[in-house]
Scaffold this active site. Structure first.
Site, PDB file in Angstrom:
ATOM      1  N   LYS A 122      -9.196  -0.476  -3.059  1.00 15.52           N
ATOM      2  CA  LYS A 122      -8.242  -0.708  -1.968  1.00 15.52           C
ATOM      3  C   LYS A 122      -6.923   0.039  -2.213  1.00 15.52           C
ATOM      4  O   LYS A 122      -6.385   0.657  -1.309  1.00 15.52           O
ATOM      5  CB  LYS A 122      -7.944  -2.209  -1.813  1.00 15.52           C
ATOM      6  CG  LYS A 122      -9.176  -3.057  -1.532  1.00 15.52           C
ATOM      7  CD  LYS A 122      -8.813  -4.512  -1.259  1.00 15.52           C
ATOM      8  CE  LYS A 122      -8.181  -5.234  -2.441  1.00 15.52           C
ATOM      9  NZ  LYS A 122      -9.101  -5.485  -3.581  1.00 15.52           N
ATOM     10  N   ARG A 179      -6.036 -12.996   1.752  1.00 16.98           N
ATOM     11  CA  ARG A 179      -7.011 -13.343   0.726  1.00 16.98           C
ATOM     12  C   ARG A 179      -7.583 -14.737   0.922  1.00 16.98           C
ATOM     13  O   ARG A 179      -8.442 -15.156   0.159  1.00 16.98           O
ATOM     14  CB  ARG A 179      -6.334 -13.300  -0.643  1.00 16.98           C
ATOM     15  CG  ARG A 179      -6.642 -12.039  -1.464  1.00 16.98           C
ATOM     16  CD  ARG A 179      -5.817 -12.139  -2.731  1.00 16.98           C
ATOM     17  NE  ARG A 179      -6.307 -11.372  -3.834  1.00 16.98           N
ATOM     18  CZ  ARG A 179      -5.850 -10.171  -4.196  1.00 16.98           C
ATOM     19  NH1 ARG A 179      -4.960  -9.569  -3.466  1.00 16.98           N
ATOM     20  NH2 ARG A 179      -6.300  -9.585  -5.288  1.00 16.98           N
ATOM     21  N   ARG A 192      -8.874   1.340 -15.656  1.00 16.07           N
ATOM     22  CA  ARG A 192      -7.856   1.962 -14.808  1.00 16.07           C
ATOM     23  C   ARG A 192      -6.452   1.871 -15.384  1.00 16.07           C
ATOM     24  O   ARG A 192      -6.114   0.959 -16.119  1.00 16.07           O
ATOM     25  CB  ARG A 192      -7.922   1.418 -13.383  1.00 16.07           C
ATOM     26  CG  ARG A 192      -7.538  -0.012 -13.202  1.00 16.07           C
ATOM     27  CD  ARG A 192      -7.838  -0.439 -11.773  1.00 16.07           C
ATOM     28  NE  ARG A 192      -7.373  -1.795 -11.550  1.00 16.07           N
ATOM     29  CZ  ARG A 192      -7.489  -2.437 -10.398  1.00 16.07           C
ATOM     30  NH1 ARG A 192      -8.060  -1.858  -9.360  1.00 16.07           N
ATOM     31  NH2 ARG A 192      -7.038  -3.666 -10.275  1.00 16.07           N
ATOM     32  N   ARG A 209      -2.360  -2.571 -16.073  1.00 20.95           N
ATOM     33  CA  ARG A 209      -1.987  -3.892 -15.573  1.00 20.95           C
ATOM     34  C   ARG A 209      -2.416  -4.973 -16.559  1.00 20.95           C
ATOM     35  O   ARG A 209      -3.532  -4.925 -17.067  1.00 20.95           O
ATOM     36  CB  ARG A 209      -2.669  -4.143 -14.224  1.00 20.95           C
ATOM     37  CG  ARG A 209      -2.027  -3.375 -13.098  1.00 20.95           C
ATOM     38  CD  ARG A 209      -2.809  -3.482 -11.820  1.00 20.95           C
ATOM     39  NE  ARG A 209      -3.312  -4.819 -11.517  1.00 20.95           N
ATOM     40  CZ  ARG A 209      -3.853  -5.148 -10.352  1.00 20.95           C
ATOM     41  NH1 ARG A 209      -3.938  -4.248  -9.386  1.00 20.95           N
ATOM     42  NH2 ARG A 209      -4.309  -6.358 -10.145  1.00 20.95           N
ATOM     43  N   ARG A 264     -10.704 -13.307 -11.033  1.00 22.56           N
ATOM     44  CA  ARG A 264     -10.265 -12.720  -9.765  1.00 22.56           C
ATOM     45  C   ARG A 264     -11.465 -12.518  -8.837  1.00 22.56           C
ATOM     46  O   ARG A 264     -11.372 -12.702  -7.629  1.00 22.56           O
ATOM     47  CB  ARG A 264      -9.545 -11.387 -10.022  1.00 22.56           C
ATOM     48  CG  ARG A 264      -8.145 -11.611 -10.603  1.00 22.56           C
ATOM     49  CD  ARG A 264      -7.614 -10.394 -11.336  1.00 22.56           C
ATOM     50  NE  ARG A 264      -7.423  -9.246 -10.480  1.00 22.56           N
ATOM     51  CZ  ARG A 264      -7.294  -8.001 -10.940  1.00 22.56           C
ATOM     52  NH1 ARG A 264      -7.347  -7.760 -12.232  1.00 22.56           N
ATOM     53  NH2 ARG A 264      -7.128  -7.014 -10.111  1.00 22.56           N
TER      54      ARG A 264
HETATM   55  P1  AMP Z   1      -4.078  -7.128  -6.552  1.00 24.40           P
HETATM   56  O1  AMP Z   1      -3.120  -6.093  -7.030  1.00 24.40           O
HETATM   57  O2  AMP Z   1      -4.250  -7.104  -5.059  1.00 24.40           O
HETATM   58  O3  AMP Z   1      -5.400  -7.097  -7.287  1.00 24.40           O
HETATM   59  O4  AMP Z   1      -3.411  -8.544  -6.877  1.00 24.40           O
HETATM   60  C1  AMP Z   1      -3.123  -8.931  -8.211  1.00 24.40           C
HETATM   61  C2  AMP Z   1      -2.904 -10.427  -8.277  1.00 24.40           C
HETATM   62  O5  AMP Z   1      -1.783 -10.801  -7.452  1.00 24.40           O
HETATM   63  C3  AMP Z   1      -4.048 -11.287  -7.753  1.00 24.40           C
HETATM   64  O6  AMP Z   1      -5.041 -11.496  -8.741  1.00 24.40           O
HETATM   65  C4  AMP Z   1      -3.307 -12.562  -7.366  1.00 24.40           C
HETATM   66  O7  AMP Z   1      -2.981 -13.339  -8.511  1.00 24.40           O
HETATM   67  C5  AMP Z   1      -2.013 -12.032  -6.783  1.00 24.40           C
HETATM   68  N1  AMP Z   1      -2.139 -11.743  -5.332  1.00 24.40           N
HETATM   69  C6  AMP Z   1      -2.113 -10.525  -4.726  1.00 24.40           C
HETATM   70  N2  AMP Z   1      -2.244 -10.632  -3.398  1.00 24.40           N
HETATM   71  C7  AMP Z   1      -2.363 -11.952  -3.145  1.00 24.40           C
HETATM   72  C8  AMP Z   1      -2.556 -12.704  -1.948  1.00 24.40           C
HETATM   73  N3  AMP Z   1      -2.668 -12.101  -0.747  1.00 24.40           N
HETATM   74  N4  AMP Z   1      -2.642 -14.059  -2.071  1.00 24.40           N
HETATM   75  C9  AMP Z   1      -2.524 -14.669  -3.255  1.00 24.40           C
HETATM   76  N5  AMP Z   1      -2.369 -14.025  -4.414  1.00 24.40           N
HETATM   77  C10 AMP Z   1      -2.282 -12.676  -4.372  1.00 24.40           C
END
Ligand code: AMP
Length: 214
Positions: free
Chosen positions: A13, A88, A127, A161, A172
């Site tokens: 994404k 989400r 990554r 990360r 996740r």
């Molecule tokens: P991502 O970079 O999209 O993989 O997000 C990393 C982490 O941020 C996720 O594992 C969640 O802990 C938090 N996070 C990101 N987007 C959301 C969302 N829309 N709702 C809730 N938690 C989020």
């Protein structure tokens, strides 16, 4: 154009959002990136967000939706938005509809990046990104052209990360299956979902997304 890029962690994404920003001058709205900024702050909220992210859990719906609302308020009317990692949960999907309506926007497409979950752990744990400009790389699938030097800005400083470790990644993914995948049928009923093979190469996936948006 307002589109959602949906898919489990590691589906591509972020990479595809960045491509869309370059090719179509759209704006990437990544709640993950916004929360990574929030966690940097030495505040109660910053610490709470960091704990949730490191466990692989989800931050509260109201917090992320308020972030999206604020970002959309800053955007020009004609600017397209890519929702990356948001919504989400079913509650967030409902909040997004309300927020879009408030800003005179409507959802055009939901692009689901379909991936083989077994391959995702390898994808995610390999990554990293440029610490200076944020360009995304992968140890084997997409390394910098010159080892240790960012293709885009020449920086030699890279970062990973903290939540890209196997245990957090598995959590996740479980969160994705339990809370995010169930929002797809609602979008399917609206006839706006397109599935794209997220296991193809980065350029192939980008072309497939462009065909959807054309
Ligand atoms: P991502 O970079 O999209 O993989 O997000 C990393 C982490 O941020 C996720 O594992 C969640 O802990 C938090 N996070 C990101 N987007 C959301 C969302 N829309 N709702 C809730 N938690 C989020």
């Amino acid at each position: 154009m307002n589109i959602i890029l949906l898919g489990p962690p590691g589906a591509g994404k972020g990479t595809q959002s960045k491509g869309l920003v370059e090719r179509h001058a759209m704006v990437q709205l990544s709640t993950g990136d916004m929360l990574r900024e929030t966690r940097k702050a030495d505040t109660e909220l910053g610490r709470k967000v960091a704990d949730i992210m490191d466990s692989g859990g989800l931050v509260s719906d109201d917090i992320v939706s308020a972030m999206i609302d604020a970002k959309l308020a800053e955007m020009g009317e004609g600017q397209g938005a890519i929702f990356d990692g948001y919504p989400r949960t079913a509650a967030q999907a409902g909040q997004l509809d309300e927020i879009l309506a408030k800003h005179g926007r409507a959802l055009d497409r939901v692009i689901e990046l379909e991936v083989n979950e077994d391959a995702l752990v390898e994808r995610i744990t390999g990554r990293f990104s440029c610490a200076n400009c944020g360009t995304l790389y992968h140890d084997t699938a997409n390394p910098p052209k010159v080892e240790g030097v960012c293709d885009a800005c020449g920086s030699t400083d890279f970062k990973r990360r903290p939540d890209d470790n196997e245990e957090t990644v598995r959590n996740r993914m479980a969160e994705y299956r339990a809370k995010t995948a169930p929002i797809l049928p609602g979008y399917e009923a609206r006839g706006i979902v397109t599935r794209v093979d997220g296991m193809a190469g980065i350029d192939e996936v980008a072309s497939a997304i462009d065909r959807v948006l054309a």
